[in-house]
Design a protein around this motif. Structure first.
Motif, mmCIF file in Angstrom:
data_model
loop_
_atom_site.group_PDB
_atom_site.id
_atom_site.type_symbol
_atom_site.label_atom_id
_atom_site.label_comp_id
_atom_site.label_asym_id
_atom_site.label_seq_id
_atom_site.Cartn_x
_atom_site.Cartn_y
_atom_site.Cartn_z
ATOM 1 N N GLY A 119 57.876 52.032 79.070
ATOM 2 C CA GLY A 119 57.682 52.983 80.169
ATOM 3 C C GLY A 119 56.367 52.784 80.893
ATOM 4 O O GLY A 119 55.810 53.732 81.457
ATOM 5 N N LEU A 120 55.869 51.549 80.893
ATOM 6 C CA LEU A 120 54.575 51.247 81.503
ATOM 7 C C LEU A 120 54.730 50.220 82.617
ATOM 8 O O LEU A 120 55.667 49.421 82.628
ATOM 9 N N VAL A 121 53.796 50.258 83.528
ATOM 10 C CA VAL A 121 53.772 49.280 84.607
ATOM 11 C C VAL A 121 52.390 48.636 84.637
ATOM 12 O O VAL A 121 51.373 49.303 84.397
ATOM 13 N N GLY A 122 52.360 47.339 84.920
ATOM 14 C CA GLY A 122 51.099 46.620 85.063
ATOM 15 C C GLY A 122 50.898 46.226 86.518
ATOM 16 O O GLY A 122 51.732 45.511 87.084
ATOM 17 N N ARG A 123 49.839 46.714 87.147
ATOM 18 C CA ARG A 123 49.552 46.397 88.557
ATOM 19 C C ARG A 123 48.444 45.363 88.632
ATOM 20 O O ARG A 123 47.291 45.651 88.299
ATOM 21 N N TRP A 124 48.779 44.158 89.050
ATOM 22 C CA TRP A 124 47.772 43.109 89.234
ATOM 23 C C TRP A 124 47.089 43.336 90.566
ATOM 24 O O TRP A 124 47.750 43.429 91.597
ATOM 25 N N ILE A 125 45.773 43.435 90.556
ATOM 26 C CA ILE A 125 45.030 43.786 91.768
ATOM 27 C C ILE A 125 44.024 42.701 92.116
ATOM 28 O O ILE A 125 43.709 41.818 91.306
ATOM 29 N N ASN A 126 43.510 42.791 93.334
ATOM 30 C CA ASN A 126 42.533 41.837 93.841
ATOM 31 C C ASN A 126 41.295 41.778 92.954
ATOM 32 O O ASN A 126 40.805 42.801 92.479
#
Length: 205
Positions: A119-126
């Motif tokens: 139930g998790l999301v990984g957001r790759w950011i700048n």
């Protein structure tokens, strides 16, 4: 008049502090975030404790020890959210069985996919968005950093950031007992990132 100015400044400072606290609480509410500070309880997990062969590629045995730092950081972060230990060997095996590993380490997509069942999301950011990294750490959301040659590795490596204070991030390093639990300058970590978009903020869906 000076008394009025003094009181006005005090009121403005209080209002600014209240607004900042309200914004943080709104973010925490929207993302169902655990209160800040509790991430210090994320116990480090080390690759060297998992030497059993998971797959063989080109005649070479591969294990969490040799290639599973990505699985380890996911296990630590997901375990923090669900409140129980997660097997990094099972995660690495899943990545191998589902085509996310071909012998050269786990990519960003693999880590993001491994988080979804929890139930998790990984957001790759700048890489330059250190403001978002700081805010995540201050509001109870762990951050993965994909680093290249330098302080943490000679090649490529994933580490987990679990706290922030005074310009420094506390690190859990799957490859080092010595570096785990220590604070490192966030700018140093940013400068040693391996590729574009190498910070991943982990949060509930």
């Amino acid at each position: 008049m000076s008394w009025i100015k003094c009181n006005l400044k005090s009121i403005l400072r209080i209002a600014a502090s209240f607004l900042a606290a309200s914004i943080i609480m709104m973010i925490m509410w929207n993302h169902k975030i655990t209160p800040p500070g509790t991430m210090s309880g994320i116990k480090p997990v080390y690759q060297s404790d998992y030497k059993a062969t998971v797959t063989t590629i080109g005649g070479q045995n591969k294990s969490v020890w040799t290639s599973g730092c990505g699985a380890v950081v996911v296990a630590m972060a997901a375990g923090y959210y669900i409140g129980e230990d997660i097997s990094c060997e099972d995660l690495f095996r899943w990545a191998c069985d589902n085509g996310f590993y071909s012998g050269n380490g786990l990519g960003h997509e693999a880590l993001s996919e491994m988080l979804k069942p929890y139930g998790l999301v990984g957001r790759w950011i700048n890489n330059d968005d250190t403001r978002a990294v700081k805010l995540a750490l201050q509001t109870g959301r762990p951050v993965v950093a994909h680093v290249g040659p330098g302080t943490f590795t000679k090649n490529g490596h994933y580490i987990l950031l679990i706290d922030y204070k005074d310009g420094q991030a506390r690190v859990n390093d799957p490859g080092s007992r010595d570096r785990s639990g220590r604070y490192f300058d966030l700018d140093l970590i940013r400068n040693e990132l391996r590729r574009e978009n190498s910070f991943m903020i982990i949060e509930r869906i």
